[in-house]
Scaffold this active site. Structure first.
Site, PDB file in Angstrom:
ATOM      1  N   PHE A  25       0.896  -1.105   0.206  1.00  0.00           N
ATOM      2  CA  PHE A  25       0.234  -0.056   0.075  1.00  0.00           C
ATOM      3  C   PHE A  25       0.914   1.217  -0.039  1.00  0.00           C
ATOM      4  O   PHE A  25       1.707   1.618   1.018  1.00  0.00           O
ATOM      5  CB  PHE A  25      -0.974   0.023   1.276  1.00  0.00           C
ATOM      6  N   SER A  39       3.149  -6.543   3.111  1.00  0.00           N
ATOM      7  CA  SER A  39       2.137  -5.763   3.517  1.00  0.00           C
ATOM      8  C   SER A  39       0.735  -5.963   2.819  1.00  0.00           C
ATOM      9  O   SER A  39       0.330  -6.841   2.717  1.00  0.00           O
ATOM     10  CB  SER A  39       2.619  -4.314   3.374  1.00  0.00           C
ATOM     11  N   MET A  40       0.396  -4.917   1.975  1.00  0.00           N
ATOM     12  CA  MET A  40      -0.934  -5.269   1.298  1.00  0.00           C
ATOM     13  C   MET A  40      -0.849  -6.072   0.307  1.00  0.00           C
ATOM     14  O   MET A  40      -1.753  -6.754  -0.244  1.00  0.00           O
ATOM     15  CB  MET A  40      -1.568  -3.657   0.957  1.00  0.00           C
ATOM     16  N   ASP A  80       7.625  -4.564  13.921  1.00  0.00           N
ATOM     17  CA  ASP A  80       6.933  -3.727  12.643  1.00  0.00           C
ATOM     18  C   ASP A  80       6.266  -2.483  13.454  1.00  0.00           C
ATOM     19  O   ASP A  80       5.429  -2.641  14.129  1.00  0.00           O
ATOM     20  CB  ASP A  80       6.077  -4.889  12.201  1.00  0.00           C
ATOM     21  N   HIS A 107       9.137  -3.408   8.753  1.00  0.00           N
ATOM     22  CA  HIS A 107       7.778  -3.846   8.020  1.00  0.00           C
ATOM     23  C   HIS A 107       8.438  -3.809   6.728  1.00  0.00           C
ATOM     24  O   HIS A 107       7.951  -4.945   5.831  1.00  0.00           O
ATOM     25  CB  HIS A 107       7.111  -2.554   7.941  1.00  0.00           C
TER      26      HIS A 107
END
Length: 249
Positions: free
Chosen positions: A27, A95-96, A196, A226
């Site tokens: 994202f 992530s996304m 994270d 992250h």
């Protein structure tokens, strides 16, 4: 006239053998965060595809015009493209991108041979973000979330602003992926950083506990935050994904 893609944020592909690995970025990020992983896996002989999600790698204003449907459709198109020329296709995402990887594994069990979510989101336990989803009178953009890394010499090519209109989109996508986890039957390797600052590491436990697969592995990263795919554990991630794919061919 459409805006130009930022230098370094372009989609990438590496032709290899009959085993494919789809790599999906996160994202507000770009394929830059997945390129190193793609290069290392490409060197191992895999066919690699790293798409650029709509609205990403251009400008926050361009992203504000996109929705989760656009991101899902792009990831699905990339899966169809790669699986059409490969005997087996594995999907990894950050992530996304990890959220989208889980969605693909649940929705296309015939095309995904294994899934590797990396610091993925299936629940976004952030009151600050949730407060942006439906509130009135908000600004168009809020400060970005990029470059959460131990290695401060590297920078993620991500927006320094988040389009507020996209917050509800990513939260909805995460909730959808969470509900679909029981449909994932393929081998699953959950990779997550112990620390994270963007997403709670508890996501890894939720994923591992709820996927429907009988083959679930978890790899915890001790030296990355992250954006782990370009952080200190980037070579470990590449090696472990290579090993996971080899075991599940």
């Amino acid at each position: 006239m459409s805006e130009a893609v930022m230098a370094g944020a372009e989609a990438f592909a590496f032709d290899g053998g009959k085993t494919g690995v789809l790599l999906v970025h996160g994202f507000t990020g770009s394929p830059q965060s997945m390129r190193y992983l793609g290069e290392r896996l490409g060197e191992r002989g895999y066919s690699i595809l790293g798409p650029r999600l709509p609205g990403h790698g251009v400008s926050p204003a361009a992203m504000a015009k996109t929705t989760a449907n656009d991101w899902v459709n792009c990831a699905e198109d990339a899966l169809l493209e790669l699986s059409a020329k490969c005997d087996k296709t594995f999907v990894a995402g950050l992530s996304m991108g990890g959220t989208l990887s889980l969605y693909l594994a649940a929705s296309h069990p015939d095309k995904v041979a294994g899934v590797i979510p990396i610091n993925a989101a299936v629940q976004i336990d952030s009151p600050d973000l949730a407060g942006l989803a439906y509130a009135r009178g908000l600004p168009e953009f809020v400060p970005g979330i990029g470059s959460d890394m131990v290695d401060t010499s590297t920078k993620e090519l991500a927006y320094d602003q988040v389009p507020v209109t996209c917050v509800k989109q990513v939260m909805g996508l995460a909730a959808t992926a969470r509900a679909l986890l029981p449909r994932i039957k393929c081998p699953t390797l959950v990779i997550n950083s112990r620390v994270d600052h963007v997403l709670s590491p508890a996501n890894a436990t939720v994923i591992a506990n709820h996927v429907g697969s009988s083959r679930i592995e978890t790899l915890w990263l001790d030296n990355s935050y992250h954006v782990a795919t370009i952080d200190n554990d980037k070579d470990l991630i590449a090696a472990e994904i290579d090993s996971f794919v080899t075991r599940n061919l």
